[in-house]
Scaffold this motif. Sequence first.
Motif, PDB file in Angstrom:
ATOM      1  N   UNK A  13       0.826  -1.214   0.000  1.00 25.13           N
ATOM      2  CA  UNK A  13       0.000   0.000   0.000  1.00 25.13           C
ATOM      3  C   UNK A  13       0.856   1.259   0.000  1.00 25.13           C
ATOM      4  N   UNK A  14       1.932   1.223   0.768  1.00 23.08           N
ATOM      5  CA  UNK A  14       2.762   2.414   0.930  1.00 23.08           C
ATOM      6  C   UNK A  14       4.198   2.175   0.478  1.00 23.08           C
ATOM      7  N   UNK A  15       4.864   3.250   0.146  1.00 23.61           N
ATOM      8  CA  UNK A  15       6.285   3.181  -0.192  1.00 23.61           C
ATOM      9  C   UNK A  15       7.064   3.949   0.878  1.00 23.61           C
ATOM     10  N   UNK A  16       8.228   4.422   0.548  1.00 24.47           N
ATOM     11  CA  UNK A  16       9.082   5.097   1.526  1.00 24.47           C
ATOM     12  C   UNK A  16       8.375   6.310   2.135  1.00 24.47           C
ATOM     13  N   UNK A  17       8.572   6.466   3.462  1.00 23.17           N
ATOM     14  CA  UNK A  17       8.023   7.600   4.230  1.00 23.17           C
ATOM     15  C   UNK A  17       6.498   7.596   4.266  1.00 23.17           C
ATOM     16  N   UNK A  18       5.879   6.433   4.080  1.00 25.96           N
ATOM     17  CA  UNK A  18       4.441   6.312   4.241  1.00 25.96           C
ATOM     18  C   UNK A  18       3.603   6.817   3.092  1.00 25.96           C
ATOM     19  N   UNK A  19       4.218   7.243   2.009  1.00 24.70           N
ATOM     20  CA  UNK A  19       3.452   7.701   0.843  1.00 24.70           C
ATOM     21  C   UNK A  19       2.761   6.525   0.171  1.00 24.70           C
ATOM     22  N   UNK A  20       1.550   6.772  -0.352  1.00 22.47           N
ATOM     23  CA  UNK A  20       0.829   5.690  -1.003  1.00 22.47           C
ATOM     24  C   UNK A  20       1.519   5.261  -2.284  1.00 22.47           C
ATOM     25  N   UNK A  21       1.626   3.967  -2.481  1.00 20.40           N
ATOM     26  CA  UNK A  21       2.199   3.383  -3.682  1.00 20.40           C
ATOM     27  C   UNK A  21       1.232   3.582  -4.848  1.00 20.40           C
ATOM     28  N   UNK A  22       1.671   4.245  -5.902  1.00 16.33           N
ATOM     29  CA  UNK A  22       0.783   4.513  -7.035  1.00 16.33           C
ATOM     30  C   UNK A  22       0.337   3.235  -7.738  1.00 16.33           C
ATOM     31  N   UNK A  23       1.183   2.211  -7.756  1.00 17.56           N
ATOM     32  CA  UNK A  23       0.759   0.934  -8.324  1.00 17.56           C
ATOM     33  C   UNK A  23      -0.481   0.435  -7.583  1.00 17.56           C
ATOM     34  N   UNK A  24      -0.449   0.514  -6.268  1.00 15.66           N
ATOM     35  CA  UNK A  24      -1.574   0.093  -5.432  1.00 15.66           C
ATOM     36  C   UNK A  24      -2.795   0.969  -5.701  1.00 15.66           C
TER      37      UNK A  24
END
Length: 212
Positions: A54-65
Motif C-alpha cells: 500500500x505504501x512506499x518510503x516515508x508512508x506515501x501511497x504506492x501509485x501501483x496500489x
Amino acid sequence: MKRLIKLLTGLLFSGIVFVLLCNLWVVYSTRQYNYFAVDKLPSNDVALVLGTSRNIVRGKMNLYFKYRMEATARLFKEGKIKYIILSGNNDSEYYNEPLDMQRALLDLGVPAHVMTLDYSGFRTFDSVVRCKEVFNQNSFTIISQNFHNARALYIAHQEGINAISFAAQDVPAGYSVKTLIREYLARPKAVLDVHLLRPEADLTSNIEIKRR
C-alpha cells in the motif's frame, strides 16, 4: 584463464539472450488478452487483483496500489466483474496486502460481500494457481499494471486457465525503475516455473467465493 574467461563470457551472453527471448515471448504471446479500455473488456464473473504494498518510503501511497484499486472499483461499478479475489502477501501481522486492498476498495464504494481475501498470494505464480485450484475459477480477469499482466497471463494460460487482464493506469516514467527491472527478470523465472521448475503453491486453504 583465457578458457575460463571465454566460458564465463559465453554463459553471460547466453543468459542475456535467454532473458531477452523470454521477455519478448511472454509479452508477444499474451498481448491480445490484455485490455486497456473498459468498453472493450469482456465481462467476467470473477476478477483476480494482484497485490502490492500500500505504501512506499516515508508512508506515501504506492501509485501501483492506488491505480489498481481504482481500476478494480471502476470495473465493478461498470458491471465488468461481479466478484473479486484480492490475492497478496500476508507474511506478518504488520504486513497484509489483501486486507489493505479490501479497505481501499471499501473506501471506493465496493461492498465487502463481493470480496474474498487470499492471504497466500506470496508470488504471482501462487496467486494465479490458487485462483484455479483453491477458489475453483478457470475463467477470470486479472487486474494489475500492463507490465505485470503479461507475466500473470502467461502463467495462467500455461496452466490451462481462460484468463484475460485489464491494465490499470500506469505510473509516471521513472517512478520505480527497480520494479521494472525486477519484472524484466521475473518473466524468465515464470517461463522456468511453468515449464521446468514447477514450484508448489500453497493449496491448503479452500475458501469459496462469497455469492449474493
